[in-house]
Design a protein around this motif. Structure first.
Motif, PDB file in Angstrom:
ATOM      1  N   GLY A 125      -5.594  -8.040  -2.744  1.00 55.07           N
ATOM      2  CA  GLY A 125      -7.235  -7.292  -2.526  1.00 55.07           C
ATOM      3  C   GLY A 125      -7.381  -5.860  -2.307  1.00 55.07           C
ATOM      4  O   GLY A 125      -8.098  -5.622  -2.756  1.00 55.07           O
ATOM      5  N   ASN A 126      -7.118  -5.332  -1.718  1.00 55.45           N
ATOM      6  CA  ASN A 126      -7.023  -3.583  -1.032  1.00 55.45           C
ATOM      7  C   ASN A 126      -5.659  -3.156  -1.440  1.00 55.45           C
ATOM      8  O   ASN A 126      -5.716  -2.811  -0.710  1.00 55.45           O
ATOM      9  CB  ASN A 126      -7.654  -3.914   0.108  1.00 55.45           C
ATOM     10  N   SER A 127      -4.564  -3.526  -2.391  1.00 54.92           N
ATOM     11  CA  SER A 127      -3.570  -2.846  -2.816  1.00 54.92           C
ATOM     12  C   SER A 127      -3.227  -1.397  -3.326  1.00 54.92           C
ATOM     13  O   SER A 127      -2.424  -0.774  -3.248  1.00 54.92           O
ATOM     14  CB  SER A 127      -3.058  -3.575  -3.846  1.00 54.92           C
ATOM     15  N   VAL A 128      -4.576  -0.364  -3.562  1.00 51.39           N
ATOM     16  CA  VAL A 128      -4.793   0.278  -4.322  1.00 51.39           C
ATOM     17  C   VAL A 128      -5.815   1.041  -3.095  1.00 51.39           C
ATOM     18  O   VAL A 128      -6.820   1.409  -3.313  1.00 51.39           O
ATOM     19  CB  VAL A 128      -5.193   0.516  -5.651  1.00 51.39           C
ATOM     20  N   PRO A 129      -5.927   2.003  -2.351  1.00 51.53           N
ATOM     21  CA  PRO A 129      -6.476   2.397  -1.321  1.00 51.53           C
ATOM     22  C   PRO A 129      -6.806   3.657  -2.046  1.00 51.53           C
ATOM     23  O   PRO A 129      -6.300   4.532  -1.447  1.00 51.53           O
ATOM     24  CB  PRO A 129      -5.954   2.147   0.007  1.00 51.53           C
ATOM     25  N   VAL A 130      -7.639   3.826  -2.167  1.00 49.13           N
ATOM     26  CA  VAL A 130      -8.255   5.400  -3.257  1.00 49.13           C
ATOM     27  C   VAL A 130      -8.515   6.856  -2.503  1.00 49.13           C
ATOM     28  O   VAL A 130      -7.772   7.184  -2.720  1.00 49.13           O
ATOM     29  CB  VAL A 130      -9.008   5.096  -4.096  1.00 49.13           C
ATOM     30  N   ASN A 151       1.486  -1.155   0.066  1.00 46.23           N
ATOM     31  CA  ASN A 151       0.274  -0.076   0.397  1.00 46.23           C
ATOM     32  C   ASN A 151       1.086   1.312   0.304  1.00 46.23           C
ATOM     33  O   ASN A 151       0.433   2.389  -0.663  1.00 46.23           O
ATOM     34  CB  ASN A 151      -0.873   0.032   0.924  1.00 46.23           C
ATOM     35  N   PHE A 152       1.842   1.027   0.845  1.00 41.47           N
ATOM     36  CA  PHE A 152       2.563   2.835   0.648  1.00 41.47           C
ATOM     37  C   PHE A 152       3.426   2.629   0.117  1.00 41.47           C
ATOM     38  O   PHE A 152       3.175   3.967  -0.960  1.00 41.47           O
ATOM     39  CB  PHE A 152       4.179   2.076   2.028  1.00 41.47           C
ATOM     40  N   VAL A 153       4.103   1.287  -0.856  1.00 47.67           N
ATOM     41  CA  VAL A 153       4.489   2.360  -2.695  1.00 47.67           C
ATOM     42  C   VAL A 153       3.660   2.525  -3.883  1.00 47.67           C
ATOM     43  O   VAL A 153       3.835   3.491  -4.334  1.00 47.67           O
ATOM     44  CB  VAL A 153       4.974   0.952  -2.688  1.00 47.67           C
ATOM     45  N   ILE A 154       2.487   1.914  -3.557  1.00 46.70           N
ATOM     46  CA  ILE A 154       2.422   1.877  -4.211  1.00 46.70           C
ATOM     47  C   ILE A 154       0.714   3.560  -4.133  1.00 46.70           C
ATOM     48  O   ILE A 154       0.730   4.485  -5.319  1.00 46.70           O
ATOM     49  CB  ILE A 154       0.235   0.837  -4.675  1.00 46.70           C
ATOM     50  N   ILE A 155       0.492   3.965  -3.031  1.00 49.93           N
ATOM     51  CA  ILE A 155       0.092   5.194  -2.727  1.00 49.93           C
ATOM     52  C   ILE A 155       0.861   6.314  -3.033  1.00 49.93           C
ATOM     53  O   ILE A 155       1.271   7.055  -3.681  1.00 49.93           O
ATOM     54  CB  ILE A 155      -0.323   5.256  -1.803  1.00 49.93           C
ATOM     55  N   LEU A 156       2.417   6.510  -3.016  1.00 48.22           N
ATOM     56  CA  LEU A 156       3.617   7.180  -3.216  1.00 48.22           C
ATOM     57  C   LEU A 156       3.928   7.005  -4.210  1.00 48.22           C
ATOM     58  O   LEU A 156       3.696   8.093  -5.562  1.00 48.22           O
ATOM     59  CB  LEU A 156       4.860   6.797  -2.506  1.00 48.22           C
ATOM     60  N   LEU A 157       3.526   5.717  -5.348  1.00 49.67           N
ATOM     61  CA  LEU A 157       3.495   6.002  -6.497  1.00 49.67           C
ATOM     62  C   LEU A 157       2.230   6.605  -7.706  1.00 49.67           C
ATOM     63  O   LEU A 157       2.561   7.189  -9.156  1.00 49.67           O
ATOM     64  CB  LEU A 157       3.985   4.513  -7.289  1.00 49.67           C
ATOM     65  N   LEU A 158       1.621   6.646  -7.218  1.00 48.75           N
ATOM     66  CA  LEU A 158      -0.113   7.676  -7.809  1.00 48.75           C
ATOM     67  C   LEU A 158       0.261   8.365  -6.957  1.00 48.75           C
ATOM     68  O   LEU A 158       0.011   9.422  -7.769  1.00 48.75           O
ATOM     69  CB  LEU A 158      -0.891   6.551  -7.162  1.00 48.75           C
ATOM     70  N   GLY A 159       0.196   8.888  -5.321  1.00 50.53           N
ATOM     71  CA  GLY A 159       0.300  10.059  -5.482  1.00 50.53           C
ATOM     72  C   GLY A 159       1.265  11.023  -5.760  1.00 50.53           C
ATOM     73  O   GLY A 159       0.725  12.502  -6.360  1.00 50.53           O
ATOM     74  N   TYR A 160       2.270  10.631  -5.555  1.00 51.95           N
ATOM     75  CA  TYR A 160       3.055  11.552  -6.274  1.00 51.95           C
ATOM     76  C   TYR A 160       2.911  12.218  -7.846  1.00 51.95           C
ATOM     77  O   TYR A 160       2.705  13.765  -8.281  1.00 51.95           O
ATOM     78  CB  TYR A 160       4.603  10.969  -6.366  1.00 51.95           C
ATOM     79  N   PRO A 161       2.851  11.408  -9.004  1.00 50.99           N
ATOM     80  CA  PRO A 161       2.602  12.207 -10.217  1.00 50.99           C
ATOM     81  C   PRO A 161       1.319  12.752 -10.467  1.00 50.99           C
ATOM     82  O   PRO A 161       0.886  13.837 -10.940  1.00 50.99           O
ATOM     83  CB  PRO A 161       3.005  10.690 -11.266  1.00 50.99           C
TER      84      PRO A 161
END
Length: 294
Positions: free
Chosen positions: A149-154, A89-99
């Motif tokens: 299952g919840n790897s991308v907490p929007v 979750n931490f990695v995906i949040i960063l990689l989505l949140g920054y761009p």
């Protein structure tokens, strides 16, 4: 500036302290009551004689839950799930949140990506298609079924996006002038400045992965793969006397659903109660700034 202390100001401070202590007690007393019920005997809990102290102190509920070796196995599975799930979750949040914190000029189709994220937060394909997808990927009875299952907490992504957008633009411009690239700015600039919101969304992930039981119930057909919450739910809610030994029936006769449920709730709360104090100081700050829209 020296604050003038008057009788009215001291009275107000005293009243404020009393109110805050009262609120703190309102938060603590339910936890204490749950512990007291879980440590009381069957008759006292069933008759409602337990208030703030255990009546007929015993540990039968905890012995029933923890006496089985499967408890420790499910506890270990939950720890793995929390570590893997929160890290992902931490990695995906960063990689989505920054761009996505950039403008449409810097990131073409940025608004399209945002609408896709928001749409997935509001709508889903349903339980059956979700299960069929997981099954087709061969993830049944696999720890990754619980993690992905919840790897991308929007919601957490949106908090981080808004927090990043409220950081001073001059810092990023200065880093660009010095030749910093996107990865360097993310790791060396944005992450250190965003500790409050990152700690907040990490807490959200930990609480979710620790407390969630339904995915384990649906995606794990073998009890050896149950996470802790699913294991406890099965132990307390589903009791089949036809499959129980005489000794197990005797143990269950000494227990009540109330004491077992209280023990279940208290065990489930412990890890979060231990972790929360370390992240609490970031919580309000991260939520407040992360929720402000530019």
């Amino acid at each position: 500036m020296v604050k003038e202390t008057t009788l009215s100001s001291r009275a107000f401070d005293l009243l404020l302290i009393v109110v805050l202590v009262g609120i703190a007690l309102l938060c603590v007393l339910p936890l204490w009551y749950t512990l007291a019920v879980s440590l009381s005997d069957n008759a006292a809990a069933s008759s409602g004689r337990v208030s703030f102290w255990p009546v007929g102190l015993n540990f039968k509920s905890y012995q029933e839950i923890m006496g089985d070796g499967k408890f420790f196995n499910s506890f270990w599975i939950s720890i793995q799930r929390v570590v893997l799930g929160s890290s992902l979750n931490f990695v995906i949040i960063l990689l989505l949140g920054y761009p996505l914190s950039k403008s449409s000029k810097d990131l073409p189709y940025r608004n399209v990506f945002m609408w896709i994220l928001v749409f997935t937060m509001l709508f889903n394909g349903g339980l059956i298609p979700w299960y069929q997808t997981v099954k087709s990927l061969g993830l049944i009875n696999n720890i990754w079924a619980l993690v992905l299952g919840n790897s991308v907490p929007v919601f957490s992504v949106i908090l981080v996006i808004n927090y990043f957008r409220n950081l001073p633009k001059e810092l990023e411009e200065a880093a660009l002038v010095d030749g910093a690239g996107p990865w360097y700015m993310l790791v060396k600039l944005f992450v250190p400045l965003s500790v409050p919101v990152l700690a907040t969304v990490t807490l959200f992930s930990i609480v979710y992965h620790w407390n969630e039981f339904f995915n384990g119930l649906v995606l794990m057909s073998n009890a050896d793969h149950y996470p802790l919450q699913t294991y406890i739910q099965q132990l307390v809610v589903i009791v089949d006397a036809n499959t129980m030994t005489a000794e197990q029936i005797q143990k269950m006769s000494e227990l009540s659903n109330q004491t077992l449920n209280a023990a279940k709730i208290f065990i489930a709360m412990l890890p979060v109660l231990v972790i929360y104090p370390f992240l609490q100081r970031f919580f309000i700050h991260g939520i407040t700034l992360g929720s402000v829209k530019e």
